[in-house]
Enzyme design. Sequence first.
Site, PDB file in Angstrom:
ATOM      1  N   GLU A 441       0.755  -1.380   0.005  1.00  0.00           N
ATOM      2  CA  GLU A 441       0.056  -0.068  -0.020  1.00  0.00           C
ATOM      3  C   GLU A 441       0.926   1.394   0.066  1.00  0.00           C
ATOM      4  O   GLU A 441       0.428   2.339   0.707  1.00  0.00           O
ATOM      5  CB  GLU A 441      -1.069  -0.137   1.171  1.00  0.00           C
ATOM      6  CG  GLU A 441      -2.355  -0.582   1.035  1.00  0.00           C
ATOM      7  CD  GLU A 441      -2.987  -0.113  -0.475  1.00  0.00           C
ATOM      8  OE1 GLU A 441      -2.908   0.889  -0.775  1.00  0.00           O
ATOM      9  OE2 GLU A 441      -3.461  -0.997  -1.017  1.00  0.00           O
TER      10      GLU A 441
HETATM   11  C1  LIG Z   1       3.063  -9.743   0.615  1.00  0.00           C
HETATM   12  C2  LIG Z   1       2.872  -8.624  -0.483  1.00  0.00           C
HETATM   13  C3  LIG Z   1       1.591  -8.655  -0.824  1.00  0.00           C
HETATM   14  C4  LIG Z   1       1.252  -7.257  -1.688  1.00  0.00           C
HETATM   15  N1  LIG Z   1      -0.066  -7.184  -2.163  1.00  0.00           N
HETATM   16  C5  LIG Z   1      -0.444  -6.717  -3.502  1.00  0.00           C
HETATM   17  C6  LIG Z   1      -1.725  -6.520  -3.917  1.00  0.00           C
HETATM   18  O1  LIG Z   1      -2.778  -7.331  -3.206  1.00  0.00           O
HETATM   19  N2  LIG Z   1      -1.972  -5.851  -5.059  1.00  0.00           N
HETATM   20  C7  LIG Z   1      -1.177  -5.081  -5.637  1.00  0.00           C
HETATM   21  O2  LIG Z   1      -1.051  -4.547  -6.532  1.00  0.00           O
HETATM   22  N3  LIG Z   1       0.377  -5.127  -5.130  1.00  0.00           N
HETATM   23  C8  LIG Z   1       0.500  -5.694  -3.992  1.00  0.00           C
HETATM   24  N4  LIG Z   1       1.874  -5.813  -3.353  1.00  0.00           N
HETATM   25  C9  LIG Z   1       2.749  -4.884  -4.035  1.00  0.00           C
HETATM   26  C10 LIG Z   1       3.135  -3.763  -2.975  1.00  0.00           C
HETATM   27  O3  LIG Z   1       2.439  -2.859  -3.015  1.00  0.00           O
HETATM   28  C11 LIG Z   1       4.594  -3.200  -3.766  1.00  0.00           C
HETATM   29  O4  LIG Z   1       5.676  -4.077  -3.460  1.00  0.00           O
HETATM   30  C12 LIG Z   1       4.999  -1.954  -3.230  1.00  0.00           C
HETATM   31  O5  LIG Z   1       4.147  -1.004  -3.644  1.00  0.00           O
HETATM   32  C13 LIG Z   1       6.495  -1.480  -3.340  1.00  0.00           C
HETATM   33  O6  LIG Z   1       6.736  -1.759  -4.909  1.00  0.00           O
HETATM   34  P1  LIG Z   1       8.027  -2.692  -5.253  1.00  0.00           P
HETATM   35  O7  LIG Z   1       8.049  -3.841  -4.576  1.00  0.00           O
HETATM   36  O8  LIG Z   1       8.023  -2.541  -6.735  1.00  0.00           O
HETATM   37  O9  LIG Z   1       9.154  -1.646  -4.762  1.00  0.00           O
HETATM   38  P2  LIG Z   1       9.883  -0.266  -5.403  1.00  0.00           P
HETATM   39  O10 LIG Z   1       9.031   0.713  -5.931  1.00  0.00           O
HETATM   40  O11 LIG Z   1      10.893  -0.883  -6.491  1.00  0.00           O
HETATM   41  O12 LIG Z   1      10.834   0.331  -4.141  1.00  0.00           O
HETATM   42  C14 LIG Z   1      12.019  -0.149  -3.874  1.00  0.00           C
HETATM   43  C15 LIG Z   1      12.414   0.978  -2.764  1.00  0.00           C
HETATM   44  O13 LIG Z   1      12.553   2.142  -3.466  1.00  0.00           O
HETATM   45  C16 LIG Z   1      11.791   3.218  -2.832  1.00  0.00           C
HETATM   46  N5  LIG Z   1      11.242   4.083  -3.789  1.00  0.00           N
HETATM   47  C17 LIG Z   1      10.733   3.789  -4.771  1.00  0.00           C
HETATM   48  N6  LIG Z   1      10.253   5.107  -5.514  1.00  0.00           N
HETATM   49  C18 LIG Z   1      10.280   5.949  -4.716  1.00  0.00           C
HETATM   50  C19 LIG Z   1      10.178   7.134  -4.870  1.00  0.00           C
HETATM   51  N7  LIG Z   1       9.603   7.746  -5.595  1.00  0.00           N
HETATM   52  N8  LIG Z   1      10.684   8.238  -3.670  1.00  0.00           N
HETATM   53  C20 LIG Z   1      11.153   7.693  -2.622  1.00  0.00           C
HETATM   54  N9  LIG Z   1      11.560   6.254  -2.649  1.00  0.00           N
HETATM   55  C21 LIG Z   1      11.192   5.388  -3.602  1.00  0.00           C
HETATM   56  C22 LIG Z   1      10.782   2.600  -1.934  1.00  0.00           C
HETATM   57  O14 LIG Z   1      10.270   3.458  -0.738  1.00  0.00           O
HETATM   58  C23 LIG Z   1      11.641   1.332  -1.479  1.00  0.00           C
HETATM   59  O15 LIG Z   1      12.189   1.410  -0.442  1.00  0.00           O
HETATM   60  C24 LIG Z   1       2.196  -6.773  -2.389  1.00  0.00           C
HETATM   61  C25 LIG Z   1       3.518  -6.893  -2.005  1.00  0.00           C
HETATM   62  C26 LIG Z   1       3.944  -8.014  -1.084  1.00  0.00           C
HETATM   63  C27 LIG Z   1       5.301  -8.302  -1.124  1.00  0.00           C
END
Ligand SMILES: Cc1cc2nc3c(=O)[nH]c(=O)nc-3n(C[C@H](O)[C@H](O)[C@H](O)COP(=O)(O)OP(=O)(O)OC[C@H]3O[C@@H](n4cnc5c(N)ncnc54)[C@H](O)[C@@H]3O)c2cc1C
Length: 599
Positions: A441
């Site tokens: 989220e």
């Molecule tokens: C167990 C689990 C359940 C989930 N359930 C759902 C679901 O039901 N539906 C769904 O759609 N998704 C779901 N997700 C996905 C989840 O919402 C994403 O993993 C999350 O939004 C982070 O995206 P990412 O993993 O690509 O990390 P990234 O976006 O790659 O982020 C990596 C790091 O970079 C930082 N970062 C990235 N962009 C910025 C920025 N602009 N400014 C500052 N820092 C930044 C982040 O804070 C983080 O520390 C789930 C994930 C998990 C692990």
Amino acid sequence: MSQYHAPLKEMHFVLSELAGLEQVGKLPGFEEATPDTVAAVLAEAAKFATEVLDPLNAVGDREGAQRLDDGSVRTAPGFKEAYLQYCANGWNGLTKNPDFGGQGLPQLVATAVEEMWHASNMAFDLCPLLTQGAIEAVELVGTPEQKERFLPKMVEGTWTGTMNLTEPQAGSDLAAVRTRAVPQPDASYKLYGQKIFITYGEQDYTENIIHLVLARTPTAPEGVKGISLFIVPKLLVHPDGSLGARNDVHCVSLEHKLGIHASPTAVLAYGDHGGATGYLVGQENRGLEYMFIMMNQARFSVGLEGVGLAERAYQRAAAYAKERVQGRPIGETVAGRATIIHHPDVRRMLLSMKAQTEAMRALAYVTAAALDNARRHPDLEARKHHHAFVDLMIPIVKGWCTETAQEIAYTGVQVHGGMGFIEETGAAQHYRDARIITIYEGTTGIQANDLVGRKTARDAGAAALAVIAEMQKLDGELSRQSGAEFAAIRRELAAASIALRSAVEWIVRSAGSDPRAAYAASVPYLRLWGLAAGGWQMARAALAAAKRLAEGTGDTAFYRAKIATARFYADYFLPQTRALEHAVVTAGESVLALADEQF
Ligand SMILES: Cc1cc2nc3c(=O)[nH]c(=O)nc-3n(C[C@H](O)[C@H](O)[C@H](O)COP(=O)(O)OP(=O)(O)OC[C@H]3O[C@@H](n4cnc5c(N)ncnc54)[C@H](O)[C@@H]3O)c2cc1C
């Protein structure tokens, strides 16, 4: 083994004394939320949480959810039965629109109930939580026909819902979504693409699953303005509501995770066999906008997961500290060896867990009451006022409560010593389960960006400064209380609000002149907000407790503990706001000092 006890006395105190349950119960449409009804709902929820969900929590962690060869998913033993009972008891529709079979209770009441689900079994509650998000999307912008076709079954829980945003290249940045939606002659769409990390993307609780999916139509512009929202049912639904053919959406794998093992996190393939049938929700290219409207609720719920997990970790640690015999207490006259709760440092750990949990709960419940007022208050100006408060608080409740829950779960392991590292005690499960809540989220970084950009800089700090003025208004009341406890609370809250004001002013200035500096300060700025707003609520709690003590009504030990806990919070946590202010205003120079190659 510690068992979960729903903290009903504490919940009623926060609901009535801090969040204004009585006033919320008078809002139009909430007339049924009388104190008696609310007490009965909470007592029933406590029973379900302690008797059904809590005993399954360790089973779910151990057994997890499994994907079978045919692509179906088997959830952990007992979870399906618990889900069916949950729905039969009507819990799924607690706050939902009565037009679709819901009970229409205030968010404030549901907040206390949901805290119990999160505390007793967060992996279980993720399924209803995601269904709730999907229901809101359809209710917000669906056609009358879509609402009629999908909502009653989703509200009763016969069908679950999911939220499909994430793709391998599109996590925090949803502008990168690539799933395609191709229009068909019958006004439906065919979807093609892959979604990852989909919570309860497949399960064996219900026959059908209603996936809400973000995708792009062929003519969509690049970026955030080209994303649309679609309903994609696992089984197609005929206009009369009966189930039809299997749709082309399949679970191709489940993730192996650090925690919440009972929650199946699916990779979903759309359209590998000709295209998944989907139906546009709302207008084309406005999908992300709809998601943002719903996000307040979803982010709030994840913040509340932090409160529930923190409470559970605290209860487990307190129970262990009262059983484990080790060492001789310093400065006590107890003969022989004693339980570890007699050691001053163990008391410090327990009190830090308790105080932070109470502060988080108070802030979350107060925000829930503002959500109800923002939606239902008859006066437009009052609705606007509550709306501004909610908008400001959502990233704080999500970011601060989830980050603080990590600390609390960590301390819970520490209280257990070596046994905390051993799975049987359950402390380690809380620590592992908690780790996800600062990520999904929207990560803490994303919450903090929202707090800096949309919630502080955009209105030149107006909403933020209005809340700080409210905090400072408490000073008069605090000054009229006697004793060292209130003197400490007053002094530290005053200093924290000065530190916060200074940080807000710096953020407003820097966001315009040096945005990299403002965003480099974002996470300490969010923590500063959380600590100060938590301290504000603890001070309000202490004042309410003092009032009840003066009246001579109620449980005096409970009220005395409230004041002592608020004083501890003031002495132990509020001074950190000064250090955080320093971290905020120096972030531009210190955080951004190194070049890429120096890392
Ligand atoms: C167990 C689990 C359940 C989930 N359930 C759902 C679901 O039901 N539906 C769904 O759609 N998704 C779901 N997700 C996905 C989840 O919402 C994403 O993993 C999350 O939004 C982070 O995206 P990412 O993993 O690509 O990390 P990234 O976006 O790659 O982020 C990596 C790091 O970079 C930082 N970062 C990235 N962009 C910025 C920025 N602009 N400014 C500052 N820092 C930044 C982040 O804070 C983080 O520390 C789930 C994930 C998990 C692990």
